[in-house]
Design a protein around this motif. Structure first.
Motif, PDB file in Angstrom:
ATOM      1  N   ARG A  55      13.007  17.124  -5.982  1.00 36.81           N
ATOM      2  CA  ARG A  55      13.086  17.753  -4.749  1.00 36.81           C
ATOM      3  C   ARG A  55      12.453  17.347  -3.551  1.00 36.81           C
ATOM      4  N   LEU A  56      12.939  16.792  -2.501  1.00 39.72           N
ATOM      5  CA  LEU A  56      12.601  16.090  -1.678  1.00 39.72           C
ATOM      6  C   LEU A  56      12.233  16.640  -0.319  1.00 39.72           C
ATOM      7  N   ARG A  57      10.971  16.527   0.246  1.00 39.16           N
ATOM      8  CA  ARG A  57      10.744  16.763   1.624  1.00 39.16           C
ATOM      9  C   ARG A  57      10.019  15.598   2.331  1.00 39.16           C
ATOM     10  N   ILE A  58      10.541  15.296   3.373  1.00 38.99           N
ATOM     11  CA  ILE A  58       9.984  14.181   4.097  1.00 38.99           C
ATOM     12  C   ILE A  58       8.910  14.601   5.036  1.00 38.99           C
ATOM     13  N   LEU A  59       7.767  14.034   5.128  1.00 38.83           N
ATOM     14  CA  LEU A  59       6.709  14.496   6.011  1.00 38.83           C
ATOM     15  C   LEU A  59       6.672  13.235   7.017  1.00 38.83           C
ATOM     16  N   THR A  60       6.293  13.988   8.220  1.00 29.34           N
ATOM     17  CA  THR A  60       6.170  13.035   9.445  1.00 29.34           C
ATOM     18  C   THR A  60       4.515  13.315   9.617  1.00 29.34           C
ATOM     19  N   GLU A  61       4.070  12.639  11.046  1.00 28.03           N
ATOM     20  CA  GLU A  61       2.558  12.790  11.339  1.00 28.03           C
ATOM     21  C   GLU A  61       2.195  14.175  11.609  1.00 28.03           C
ATOM     22  N   LYS A  62       3.224  14.954  11.790  1.00 25.92           N
ATOM     23  CA  LYS A  62       3.015  16.438  12.323  1.00 25.92           C
ATOM     24  C   LYS A  62       2.366  17.206  11.081  1.00 25.92           C
ATOM     25  N   ASP A  63       2.783  16.938   9.744  1.00 25.56           N
ATOM     26  CA  ASP A  63       2.368  17.627   8.691  1.00 25.56           C
ATOM     27  C   ASP A  63       0.954  17.446   8.218  1.00 25.56           C
ATOM     28  N   PRO A  64       0.456  18.523   7.805  1.00 25.94           N
ATOM     29  CA  PRO A  64      -0.949  18.495   7.477  1.00 25.94           C
ATOM     30  C   PRO A  64      -1.609  17.472   6.357  1.00 25.94           C
ATOM     31  N   GLU A  65      -0.222  17.209   5.321  1.00 23.84           N
ATOM     32  CA  GLU A  65      -0.617  16.255   4.305  1.00 23.84           C
ATOM     33  C   GLU A  65      -0.822  14.676   4.993  1.00 23.84           C
ATOM     34  N   TYR A  66      -0.486  14.660   6.145  1.00 24.73           N
ATOM     35  CA  TYR A  66      -0.583  13.376   6.847  1.00 24.73           C
ATOM     36  C   TYR A  66      -2.081  12.710   6.757  1.00 24.73           C
ATOM     37  N   ALA A  67      -2.890  13.689   6.781  1.00 26.48           N
ATOM     38  CA  ALA A  67      -4.549  13.496   6.774  1.00 26.48           C
ATOM     39  C   ALA A  67      -5.056  12.907   5.407  1.00 26.48           C
ATOM     40  N   GLN A  68      -4.367  13.338   4.364  1.00 28.03           N
ATOM     41  CA  GLN A  68      -4.786  12.719   3.109  1.00 28.03           C
ATOM     42  C   GLN A  68      -4.203  11.242   2.835  1.00 28.03           C
ATOM     43  N   LEU A  69      -3.007  11.038   3.509  1.00 26.75           N
ATOM     44  CA  LEU A  69      -2.525   9.787   3.399  1.00 26.75           C
ATOM     45  C   LEU A  69      -3.637   8.768   4.131  1.00 26.75           C
ATOM     46  N   PHE A  70      -3.734   9.024   5.440  1.00 28.72           N
ATOM     47  CA  PHE A  70      -4.499   8.096   6.053  1.00 28.72           C
ATOM     48  C   PHE A  70      -5.852   8.071   5.630  1.00 28.72           C
ATOM     49  N   ARG A  71      -6.630   9.091   5.434  1.00 28.78           N
ATOM     50  CA  ARG A  71      -7.676   9.072   4.943  1.00 28.78           C
ATOM     51  C   ARG A  71      -8.090   8.078   3.533  1.00 28.78           C
ATOM     52  N   HIS A  72      -7.146   8.234   2.774  1.00 27.38           N
ATOM     53  CA  HIS A  72      -7.205   7.303   1.790  1.00 27.38           C
ATOM     54  C   HIS A  72      -6.961   5.810   2.136  1.00 27.38           C
ATOM     55  N   THR A  73      -6.056   5.511   3.083  1.00 30.26           N
ATOM     56  CA  THR A  73      -6.023   4.206   3.322  1.00 30.26           C
ATOM     57  C   THR A  73      -7.160   3.746   3.984  1.00 30.26           C
ATOM     58  N   LEU A  74      -7.992   4.854   4.904  1.00 33.71           N
ATOM     59  CA  LEU A  74      -9.184   4.370   5.441  1.00 33.71           C
ATOM     60  C   LEU A  74      -9.925   3.961   4.514  1.00 33.71           C
ATOM     61  N   ALA A  75     -10.262   4.449   3.232  1.00 38.90           N
ATOM     62  CA  ALA A  75     -11.107   4.134   2.285  1.00 38.90           C
ATOM     63  C   ALA A  75     -10.937   2.603   1.896  1.00 38.90           C
ATOM     64  N   HIS A  76      -9.427   2.023   2.006  1.00 38.95           N
ATOM     65  CA  HIS A  76      -9.409   0.731   1.527  1.00 38.95           C
ATOM     66  C   HIS A  76      -9.747   0.094   2.655  1.00 38.95           C
ATOM     67  N   VAL A  77      -9.427   0.471   3.896  1.00 38.86           N
ATOM     68  CA  VAL A  77      -9.743  -0.222   5.445  1.00 38.86           C
ATOM     69  C   VAL A  77     -11.479  -0.527   5.158  1.00 38.86           C
ATOM     70  N   MET A  78     -11.948   0.585   4.817  1.00 41.85           N
ATOM     71  CA  MET A  78     -13.485   0.444   4.873  1.00 41.85           C
ATOM     72  C   MET A  78     -13.956  -0.665   4.079  1.00 41.85           C
ATOM     73  N   ALA A  79     -13.165  -0.691   2.641  1.00 41.39           N
ATOM     74  CA  ALA A  79     -13.599  -1.583   1.728  1.00 41.39           C
ATOM     75  C   ALA A  79     -13.341  -2.963   2.215  1.00 41.39           C
ATOM     76  N   GLN A  80     -12.332  -3.159   2.933  1.00 46.40           N
ATOM     77  CA  GLN A  80     -12.048  -4.475   3.289  1.00 46.40           C
ATOM     78  C   GLN A  80     -13.004  -5.000   4.347  1.00 46.40           C
ATOM     79  N   ALA A  81     -13.467  -4.092   5.158  1.00 44.74           N
ATOM     80  CA  ALA A  81     -14.347  -4.366   6.179  1.00 44.74           C
ATOM     81  C   ALA A  81     -15.771  -4.829   5.729  1.00 44.74           C
ATOM     82  N   VAL A  82     -16.048  -3.951   4.681  1.00 45.62           N
ATOM     83  CA  VAL A  82     -17.452  -4.260   3.963  1.00 45.62           C
ATOM     84  C   VAL A  82     -17.221  -5.489   3.478  1.00 45.62           C
ATOM     85  N   ARG A  83     -16.258  -6.046   2.580  1.00 45.53           N
ATOM     86  CA  ARG A  83     -16.200  -7.183   2.074  1.00 45.53           C
ATOM     87  C   ARG A  83     -16.525  -8.469   3.201  1.00 45.53           C
ATOM     88  N   GLU A  84     -15.870  -7.961   4.350  1.00 42.72           N
ATOM     89  CA  GLU A  84     -15.799  -9.029   5.344  1.00 42.72           C
ATOM     90  C   GLU A  84     -17.188  -9.208   5.888  1.00 42.72           C
TER      91      GLU A  84
END
Length: 652
Positions: A55-84
């Motif tokens: 059972r599926l519900r599509i989320l957009t940037e208006k949904d509160p769950e959005y924050a979990q997604l970009f926060r998680h990706t930011l952790a990777h972005v930060m790791a990339q930056a630290v490597r650099e």
RNA sequence: GCCGAAGUAGCUCAGCGGUAGAGCACUCGAUUCGUAAUCGAGCGGUCGUCGGUUCAAAUCCGACCUUCGGCUCCA
């Protein structure tokens, strides 16, 4: 496979289809706006294949769950930056080992094992790189490897990732996320979910601090460097968070304690050992008096016990083997060992034991404002919240098994009464249960006594309708624990008090009572502390009120400000009259202008300022300037005294 | 206890190789004023401690102590 939408419609999709595929099928608008999805209650990103029949519900940037997604990706972005950053400093990419980088409340962190320590000055550099990576809008891509392939990737390079993979349960899919390409990008072992490209990360993030953290939270394992970040979907949310941080600093009880002359901690006395200055001591005495009166009416009997106790006492209680390292070193007197008491229970048990007891005596409630000393690790000390010496609002209730539920209900009701009087609305209980599987040496064997104890507390909680949550593993070795959690004005959860049900100490100490049938029985003991420790409660309440004590608690209730020296005599006359009613008032007779006196009274958070000049002197009135009230009022002395006494009576 | 940061007057902070500064507080003097800072003068610090480098250290280096942010712990 079929996927079901919230409106009941179904979509026909190929196996391994993702939420992106589903969104595309629904419409181009949604395909563009989609950021993730909820499938069968779980958060999915656009890249992970959906389970068949979900059972599926599509989320957009208006949904509160959005924050979990970009926060998680930011952790990777930060790791990339630290490597650099380290690459620019001449280290190979493998030199930077990555542990875990999860999403947390308001943000994210990543635990990193770097070839040379990161410093605070590095944070802006990393942050700048992160903004660049977000600007590059690198697409994310998910792929799955077999356990062998995954291990090969990290073997000999990153022991943390290797250990993570080894610990994944068999059959679990091992997924990776890659952003960008091998030249300019980053790949990480990760279960997701993530945003589909780094450009979908809102630019409202900040790296806040860098701290040490043990690998897997285990103090015997290596310490890694943890970089904390915060991230929000709008500037307003980021600003609100930053404001909250400022407000928290402003309300910090250590700062207020300093500014309002409430308490101090002196190196010469010893760390973690607070000194209560007269004003702080006054408020604490009010709290103690309040609790004393309250407990008197609830059938508690007050006792006094000494600050030290014989080692035997703590062998009997069973604390010594567990907590020896957390106690002050023993004092040797006449070849015998004594300990500074780390808790009051054994002393109270000996009071119980001093006389024989009948079932008619029970429940017996022994109370004491007992000062205890614990050798807390130096790194954990923090103002009055965590000290090495503190005074508990302690009591032990000795009762029969049949009385446990009823007594717990009374305890819960007492909490209710007291917290209401202090304006603490948002609080709840946390029932902590034993974890027999992972910590058998602490909790022993599961058995009927544990079950009965837990059932009694649950029944009491249910019957009172108290709000509570449950947690596993935080019980004590002698029984389940009932903590009291409260939310601060700023939304932070804090532990204020703790209670325990104890079905072991009675036996250990050989406590007994004679039951209705003339048989010896062992009492059950409830350890309870309504205010927890006065120190911690005071700290909590100080932050709760931001130092604005209500009239009944305020060390100085009113300051009288004479407009000029010729009004001093009248000011003293008013003060004397108030004092006759046991109201706490001071006359500000410094050679200052009234504006300065008013300002100082405001800064000292004095509830009432009474201005007296020619008018008041002639009409025998005072002009009342009330804290947080815009307009001033002129009222007669009798009216003033009436109002003040009423507020004191109502604890306002 | 572990990792990182910081310690300069009672408080808040500046100074960052050439022998110590501001504001507030405090003391004294003048001012006597209607709702958040009157003016002036004075007092006050072996720059956390100990050691090192240097002609010279608050300033650079090391160790320790304390505080702060985390981790771990919390009977």
């Amino acid at each position: 496979m079929n996927i079901y939408l919230p409106d009941g419609k179904s979509l026909e999709l190929p196996e391994q289809a993702t939420a992106a595929d589903a969104a595309r099928l629904i419409g181009p608008g949604l395909a563009k706006a989609a950021i993730g999805a909820i499938a069968d209650g779980d958060l999915y990103d656009l890249m992970k294949p959906l389970p068949s029949g979900a059972r599926l519900r599509i989320l957009t940037e208006k949904d509160p769950e959005y924050a979990q997604l970009f926060r998680h990706t930011l952790a990777h972005v930060m790791a990339q930056a630290v490597r650099e950053l380290y690459r620019e400093r001449g280290f190979s990419p493998e030199a930077v080992k990555l542990a875990i980088g999860p999403v947390i409340e308001n943000g994210f962190y990543y635990d990193i094992d770097a070839p040379e320590p990161l410093r605070e000055e590095d944070l802006p550099l990393i942050e700048a790189k992160m903004h660049r990576i977000v600007g590059e809008n690198l697409p994310l891509h998910r792929f799955v490897l077999s356990r062998r392939e995954a291990l090969e990737r990290y073997q000999g390079i990153d022991p943390y990732k290797t250990e993570l993979i080894e610990n994944l349960p068999p059959g679990e899919e091992i997924s990776f996320y890659q952003q960008g390409d091998d030249q300019n990008g980053f790949t990480d072992l990760c279960r997701g979910p993530h945003v589909p490209s780094t450009g979908r990360i809102p630019p409202y993030f900040k790296l806040t601090s860098i701290a040490g953290a043990y690998w897997r939270g285990d103090s015997s394992r290596p310490m890694l460097q943890r970089i904390y970040g915060i991230a929000f979907s709008s500037k307003a949310e980021l600003d609100h968070y930053l404001w909250q941080q400022e407000e928290a600093k402003r309300r910090d009880h250590r700062k207020l304690g300093q500014e309002l002359d409430l308490f101090t901690i002196s190196e010469e006395v010893g760390k973690g050992l607070p000194l209560w200055l007269p004003k702080g001591a006054f408020v604490r005495r009010q709290l103690e008096q309040y609790m004393y009166d309250k407990e008197q009416t609830h059938g508690y009997h007050y006792v006094y016990t000494p600050h030290i106790g014989h080692a035997k006492l703590y062998y009997t209680s069973g604390h010594l083997p567990y907590y020896k390292d957390d106690m002050y070193a023993p004092i040797e007197i006449e070849g015998e060992e004594y300990y500074l008491k780390p808790m009051n229970c054994p002393h109270h048990h000996m009071i119980y034991k001093a006389r024989p007891h009948s079932y008619r005596d029970l429940p017996l409630r022994l109370a004491e404002f007992g000062t205890v000393y614990r050798f807390e690790l130096s790194g954990t000390l923090s103002g009055l919240t965590r000290g090495r010496g503190f005074t508990q609002n302690d009591a032990h209730i000795y009762c029969s098994k049949a009385q446990v539920k009823g007594e717990f209900i009374r305890v819960i009701q007492l909490f209710d009464e007291v917290y209401k009087d202090f304006g603490i609305q948002d609080y709840w209980f946390r029932l902590s249960l034993p974890d027999f599987e992972n910590n058998p040496e602490k909790f022993g064997e599961p058995g009927p006594h544990w079950e009965e104890a837990i059932a009694a507390i649950r029944a009491a909680l249910d019957e009172t309708g108290a709000k509570y949550v449950e947690g596993i593993g935080e019980a004590t070795f002698y029984g389940p624990k009932l903590d009291v959690q409260a939310r601060t004005v700023l939304g932070k959860e804090e532990s204020v008090a703790t209670n325990q049900l104890d079905f072991i100490s009675g036996q250990r100490f050989g406590l007994e009572f004679t039951n209705e049938r003339g048989e010896k029985e062992t009492p059950v003991i409830i350890h309870r502390a309504i205010m927890g420790s006065f120190d911690r409660f005071f700290a909590f309440y100080l932050e709760h009120t931001a130092g604005d004590f209500p009239l009944w608690l305020s060390p100085t209730q009113a300051v009288i400000v004479p407009i000029s020296d010729r009004h001093l005599e009248y000011a003293e006359e008013v003060a004397a009259e108030l004092r006759q009613h046991r109201l706490r008032v001071e006359v500000d007779d410094r050679p200052e202008r009234m504006n300065a006196k008013i300002r100082d009274a405001e800064l000292q958070k004095i509830p009432l300022v009474l201005v007296v000049g020619d008018k008041e002197t002639q009409t025998h009135t005072v002009n009342l300037r009330e804290r947080h009230v815009k307009d001033q009022r002129t009222l007669s002395r009798a009216e003033l005294i009436g109002e003040m006494l009423q507020r004191v009576a109502e604890r306002r």
